[in-house]
Design an enzyme around this catalytic site. Structure first.
Site, PDB file in Angstrom:
ATOM      1  N   ASP A   1      46.729  57.602  24.973  1.00 19.58           N
ATOM      2  CA  ASP A   1      45.538  56.891  25.463  1.00 19.58           C
ATOM      3  C   ASP A   1      44.938  57.664  26.638  1.00 19.58           C
ATOM      4  O   ASP A   1      45.663  58.189  27.490  1.00 19.58           O
ATOM      5  CB  ASP A   1      45.907  55.470  25.899  1.00 19.58           C
ATOM      6  CG  ASP A   1      44.687  54.580  26.037  1.00 19.58           C
ATOM      7  OD1 ASP A   1      44.503  53.683  25.192  1.00 19.58           O
ATOM      8  OD2 ASP A   1      43.903  54.785  26.996  1.00 19.58           O
TER       9      ASP A   1
ATOM     10  N   HIS B   1      43.234  49.510  16.054  1.00 21.75           N
ATOM     11  CA  HIS B   1      44.261  50.337  16.691  1.00 21.75           C
ATOM     12  C   HIS B   1      45.373  49.476  17.252  1.00 21.75           C
ATOM     13  O   HIS B   1      45.163  48.319  17.607  1.00 21.75           O
ATOM     14  CB  HIS B   1      43.669  51.215  17.801  1.00 21.75           C
ATOM     15  CG  HIS B   1      42.873  50.452  18.814  1.00 21.75           C
ATOM     16  ND1 HIS B   1      41.578  50.059  18.572  1.00 21.75           N
ATOM     17  CD2 HIS B   1      43.190  50.007  20.050  1.00 21.75           C
ATOM     18  CE1 HIS B   1      41.133  49.402  19.630  1.00 21.75           C
ATOM     19  NE2 HIS B   1      42.088  49.352  20.542  1.00 21.75           N
TER      20      HIS B   1
END
Ligand code: 5GP
Ligand code: ZN
Length: 114
Positions: free
Chosen positions: A30, A100
């Site tokens: 991320d 996701h």
């Protein structure tokens, strides 16, 4: 899908720090980590939210969970523990509308789910 940042990552036109890939899913770090380990796992096919996974495409959910377990092993957080999170729509905190799953770990995570 035009204008989808995660589709751009799948295409390779936006770079990512890849952690895992197979024919159905891609996992990458991320860009704004919320924990020492924070990986995002996405289906390669554009699906907006978990509500949009049709019954005949449900195998992708198994592929994402399977990838999440492998990511936890690769990041060395499997034994200490980790969290898998899927946010859905506004009140669920979804910002990117390409399905996701977050894998979070590497520290004792806060208790509670919101
Ligand atoms: P959401 O809030 O939609 O569940 O989570 C979206 C996540 O995607 C956020 O944690 C955000 O930091 C991450 N993200 C958004 N854009 C990018 C990007 O371009 N690259 C990477 N690696 N992560 C991104
Ligand atoms: Zn997309």
């Amino acid at each position: 899908m035009d204008d989808c940042i995660f589709c751009e990552i799948v295409k390779g036109s936006v770079p990512c720090s890849k952690v895992y890939e197979d024919e159905k899913v891609l996992a990458f770090d991320d860009i704004h980590p919320m924990a020492p380990v924070h990986v995002v796992i996405i289906p390669k096919e554009h699906i907006a939210t978990i509500l949009d996974v049709s019954e005949d495409r449900m195998a992708v959910m198994g592929a994402m969970i399977s990838a999440g377990r492998e990511v936890a092993r690769r990041k060395g957080i499997d034994q200490n523990g980790f969290r898998m999170v899927i946010n859905c729509n506004e009140e669920g905190g979804q910002v990117v509308f390409h399905l996701h799953m977050h894998i979070l770990g590497g520290k004792k995570l806060q208790d509670g789910l919101g």
